[in-house]
Write a protein that holds these residues in place. Structure first.
Motif, PDB file in Angstrom:
ATOM      1  N   THR A  22       0.872  -1.191   0.037  1.00  0.00           N
ATOM      2  CA  THR A  22      -0.043   0.034   0.095  1.00  0.00           C
ATOM      3  C   THR A  22       0.814   1.187  -0.122  1.00  0.00           C
ATOM      4  OG1 THR A  22      -0.294  -0.001   2.332  1.00  0.00           O
ATOM      5  CG2 THR A  22      -2.017  -1.269   1.153  1.00  0.00           C
ATOM      6  N   ALA A  70      -7.567  -4.663   7.791  1.00  0.00           N
ATOM      7  CA  ALA A  70      -8.685  -3.474   7.484  1.00  0.00           C
ATOM      8  C   ALA A  70      -8.167  -2.147   7.526  1.00  0.00           C
ATOM      9  CB  ALA A  70      -9.976  -3.716   8.143  1.00  0.00           C
ATOM     10  N   ALA A  73      -5.915  -1.265   4.616  1.00  0.00           N
ATOM     11  CA  ALA A  73      -6.750  -1.266   3.643  1.00  0.00           C
ATOM     12  C   ALA A  73      -7.377  -0.070   3.136  1.00  0.00           C
ATOM     13  CB  ALA A  73      -7.558  -2.169   3.247  1.00  0.00           C
ATOM     14  N   GLN A  74      -7.939   0.816   4.390  1.00  0.00           N
ATOM     15  CA  GLN A  74      -8.698   1.716   4.313  1.00  0.00           C
ATOM     16  C   GLN A  74      -7.996   3.152   4.622  1.00  0.00           C
ATOM     17  OE1 GLN A  74     -11.536   1.095   7.417  1.00  0.00           O
ATOM     18  NE2 GLN A  74     -12.588  -0.727   6.424  1.00  0.00           N
ATOM     19  N   SER A  75      -6.818   2.864   4.890  1.00  0.00           N
ATOM     20  CA  SER A  75      -5.967   4.280   4.919  1.00  0.00           C
ATOM     21  C   SER A  75      -5.405   4.675   3.623  1.00  0.00           C
ATOM     22  CB  SER A  75      -4.489   3.811   5.847  1.00  0.00           C
ATOM     23  OG  SER A  75      -5.198   3.405   7.056  1.00  0.00           O
TER      24      SER A  75
END
Length: 75
Positions: A22, A70, A73-75
C-alpha cells in the motif's frame, strides 16, 4: 506506523507485505523472545496481552490481524 513483530514469521510477514504494497511508511520493531521483550512494560503499554504483531498508529494500537489489515486497506 510502527509494527512490532518477532521477525520474518509467515503471519507477521503478511502484515508487513500489506503495508509495503500500500506504500505506507512503517518501521519494524523486532521483539527478542529470548531476551524476554514481550512481557516488558514498554511493550505491554502497546499491547496489554503481550502478543505480536501490534501496529501502532496515530490513533492507537491494533493487535488483531483482521483489524490491522482492514486499517491498512482503508488508509
Amino acid at each position: 506506523y510502527l509494527i512490532h513483530c518477532i521477525g520474518r514469521v509467515r503471519g507477521v510477514y503478511v502484515k508487513e507485505m500489506t503495508l509495503m504494497e500500500t506504500g505506507a511508511y512503517f518501521v519494524e520493531g523486532k521483539l527478542d523472545l529470548g531476551a524476554n521483550h514481550q512481557p516488558s512494560l514498554t511493550f505491554l503499554r502497546v499491547n496489554p496481552k503481550g502478543r505480536v504483531p501490534a501496529l501502532v498508529t496515530e490513533t492507537g494500537a491494533l493487535m488483531e490481524t483482521p483489524a490491522l489489515l482492514a486499517f491498512v486497506a482503508q488508509s
